[in-house]
Write a protein that holds these residues in place. Structure first.
Motif, PDB file in Angstrom:
ATOM      1  N   SER A  74       0.832  -1.076  -0.021  1.00 33.86           N
ATOM      2  CA  SER A  74      -0.233  -0.141  -0.073  1.00 33.86           C
ATOM      3  C   SER A  74       0.632   1.299   0.110  1.00 33.86           C
ATOM      4  O   SER A  74       2.058   1.450   0.242  1.00 33.86           O
ATOM      5  CB  SER A  74      -0.885   0.048   1.239  1.00 33.86           C
ATOM      6  OG  SER A  74      -0.177   0.003   2.311  1.00 33.86           O
ATOM      7  N   VAL A  75       0.406   2.381  -0.185  1.00 32.25           N
ATOM      8  CA  VAL A  75       0.992   3.606  -0.179  1.00 32.25           C
ATOM      9  C   VAL A  75       1.662   3.796   1.360  1.00 32.25           C
ATOM     10  O   VAL A  75       2.829   4.318   1.323  1.00 32.25           O
ATOM     11  CB  VAL A  75      -0.144   4.718  -0.758  1.00 32.25           C
ATOM     12  CG1 VAL A  75       0.540   6.374  -0.432  1.00 32.25           C
ATOM     13  CG2 VAL A  75      -0.482   4.473  -1.953  1.00 32.25           C
ATOM     14  N   PRO A  97      -0.348  -1.266  -5.973  1.00 31.61           N
ATOM     15  CA  PRO A  97      -0.844  -1.668  -4.665  1.00 31.61           C
ATOM     16  C   PRO A  97      -2.067  -2.197  -4.902  1.00 31.61           C
ATOM     17  O   PRO A  97      -3.041  -1.933  -5.524  1.00 31.61           O
ATOM     18  CB  PRO A  97      -1.091  -0.471  -3.978  1.00 31.61           C
ATOM     19  CG  PRO A  97      -1.175   0.731  -5.127  1.00 31.61           C
ATOM     20  CD  PRO A  97      -0.339   0.046  -6.214  1.00 31.61           C
ATOM     21  N   MET A  99      -3.932  -3.247  -2.278  1.00 34.70           N
ATOM     22  CA  MET A  99      -5.038  -2.519  -1.292  1.00 34.70           C
ATOM     23  C   MET A  99      -4.790  -0.991  -1.091  1.00 34.70           C
ATOM     24  O   MET A  99      -3.902  -0.727  -1.131  1.00 34.70           O
ATOM     25  CB  MET A  99      -4.744  -3.407   0.256  1.00 34.70           C
ATOM     26  CG  MET A  99      -5.070  -4.687   0.179  1.00 34.70           C
ATOM     27  SD  MET A  99      -4.610  -5.096   2.034  1.00 34.70           S
ATOM     28  CE  MET A  99      -4.965  -6.765   2.003  1.00 34.70           C
ATOM     29  N   ALA A 100      -5.932  -0.308  -1.020  1.00 36.15           N
ATOM     30  CA  ALA A 100      -5.762   1.176  -1.054  1.00 36.15           C
ATOM     31  C   ALA A 100      -5.236   1.457   0.380  1.00 36.15           C
ATOM     32  O   ALA A 100      -4.417   2.469   0.562  1.00 36.15           O
ATOM     33  CB  ALA A 100      -7.276   1.844  -1.002  1.00 36.15           C
ATOM     34  N   SER A 101      -5.644   0.660   1.453  1.00 30.43           N
ATOM     35  CA  SER A 101      -4.936   0.903   2.816  1.00 30.43           C
ATOM     36  C   SER A 101      -5.041  -0.351   3.751  1.00 30.43           C
ATOM     37  O   SER A 101      -5.991  -1.079   3.980  1.00 30.43           O
ATOM     38  CB  SER A 101      -6.062   1.825   3.619  1.00 30.43           C
ATOM     39  OG  SER A 101      -5.707   1.969   4.975  1.00 30.43           O
ATOM     40  N   THR A 104      -6.592   0.088   6.956  1.00 27.81           N
ATOM     41  CA  THR A 104      -8.166  -0.109   7.008  1.00 27.81           C
ATOM     42  C   THR A 104      -8.457  -1.601   7.180  1.00 27.81           C
ATOM     43  O   THR A 104      -9.266  -2.171   7.914  1.00 27.81           O
ATOM     44  CB  THR A 104      -8.818   0.648   5.885  1.00 27.81           C
ATOM     45  OG1 THR A 104      -8.472   2.001   5.758  1.00 27.81           O
ATOM     46  CG2 THR A 104     -10.482   0.275   5.862  1.00 27.81           C
ATOM     47  N   ALA A 132      -9.171  -6.548  -6.910  1.00 26.56           N
ATOM     48  CA  ALA A 132      -7.703  -5.905  -7.372  1.00 26.56           C
ATOM     49  C   ALA A 132      -7.612  -6.571  -8.897  1.00 26.56           C
ATOM     50  O   ALA A 132      -6.390  -6.464  -9.236  1.00 26.56           O
ATOM     51  CB  ALA A 132      -6.634  -6.119  -6.446  1.00 26.56           C
ATOM     52  N   GLN A 135      -5.260  -4.352 -11.147  1.00 27.05           N
ATOM     53  CA  GLN A 135      -3.762  -4.239 -10.560  1.00 27.05           C
ATOM     54  C   GLN A 135      -3.095  -5.619 -10.850  1.00 27.05           C
ATOM     55  O   GLN A 135      -2.078  -5.537 -11.254  1.00 27.05           O
ATOM     56  CB  GLN A 135      -3.712  -4.264  -9.040  1.00 27.05           C
ATOM     57  CG  GLN A 135      -4.363  -2.613  -8.788  1.00 27.05           C
ATOM     58  CD  GLN A 135      -5.903  -2.772  -8.300  1.00 27.05           C
ATOM     59  OE1 GLN A 135      -6.605  -3.265  -8.961  1.00 27.05           O
ATOM     60  NE2 GLN A 135      -6.115  -1.900  -7.359  1.00 27.05           N
TER      61      GLN A 135
END
Length: 267
Positions: A74-75, A97, A99-101, A104, A132, A135
């Motif tokens: 993730s970022v 990525p 997952m975005a987060s 979370t 995803a 991605q």
């Protein structure tokens, strides 16, 4: 042997001194039966967090033919360590990525302690494969078009990396048991993986207000299980006429799968 650095890794925003060491869950996806033969060495590798690789390990990868890195973190994770030593070497870098987060996702898991149990991760893997899918297709395209070896990694090299490895092997025509066997090999390394990634995961989770104690307790009493990857593959084979259908809807083509097979079978 581990070393430490107090210099921010390439691409990191602000980094404390972190231990650098050889990856402990790095392996070549070679020797796996696929449509038309077996995968050759030096086509694709999977790994735990390469941003923590020490200089010698990073240079050894490049010396062995590494041309591209696909970073599935993730970022927030990348902000802690950046690209590490590999960021200063002649290697293409692709941040994809899944997952975005991660924070979370782990907050949601923290609601129930048993959600940290690795044997219960099948639903997460199914969600990753389906949600995803764009991605995953992007990562497969990088592997298909890189001139040398491609390595893909997340933090532990278990979950996001395991889903991408399964997608790649499905695309290559591997059977379920061979995909499961590759996934299960992470179980041999999981204690060392946990120790290696904890110094990074802890600050990432702290930013999100998540404590790792429940995860640590679960890890001490859970035997590494094949159930998550088996659950994913069973779902794909029963829910769809073609297990690759979620990826096809995101742009996967027969041409891309064929290119991957050619790359996997011959230098």
């Amino acid at each position: 042997m581990t070393t430490t650095t107090s210099v921010p890794a390439a691409g990191a925003t602000s980094v404390p001194a972190l231990p650098l060491s050889p990856p402990v869950n790095l392996r070549d996806l070679a020797g796996i039966p696929i449509l038309g033969g077996i995968t050759r060495p030096g086509f694709a590798w999977r790994a735990d967090d390469l941003s923590l690789a020490d200089d010698a390990s990073a240079r050894r990868l490049v010396g062995n033919g590494l041309s591209a890195v696909v970073d599935l973190r993730s970022v927030a994770e990348v902000e802690v360590t950046g690209r590490g030593v590999l960021g200063s070497l002649p290697v293409a870098y692709h941040h994809v990525p899944f997952m975005a987060s991660i924070g979370t996702a782990m907050k949601d898991a923290a609601i129930r302690e048993d959600a940290w149990d690795q044997s219960r991760f099948a639903d997460m893997y199914i969600g990753l494969f389906e949600n995803a899918a764009p991605q995953i297709v992007t990562a497969l395209a990088v592997i298909a078009h890189s001139p040398g070896a491609t390595v893909f990694h997340c933090a532990a090299g278990q979950d996001r990396t395991g889903v991408l490895a399964a997608a790649l092997l499905l695309c290559l025509g591997a059977e379920t048991e061979h995909i499961v066997r590759d996934y299960a090999r992470t179980g041999e390394n999981i204690d060392r993986v946990s120790a290696r990634v904890r110094p990074v995961i802890e600050p990432v989770m702290a930013r999100m207000g998540v404590r790792l104690d429940p995860a640590a307790r679960a890890a001490t009493r859970t035997v590494y299980s094949e159930a998550p990857i088996r659950g994913l593959l069973e779902h794909l084979h029963t829910a769809y006429p073609d297990p690759l259908q979620p990826l096809r809807g995101a742009g996967l083509t027969d041409g891309l799968c064929e290119r991957l097979r050619r790359r996997a079978l011959s230098a």
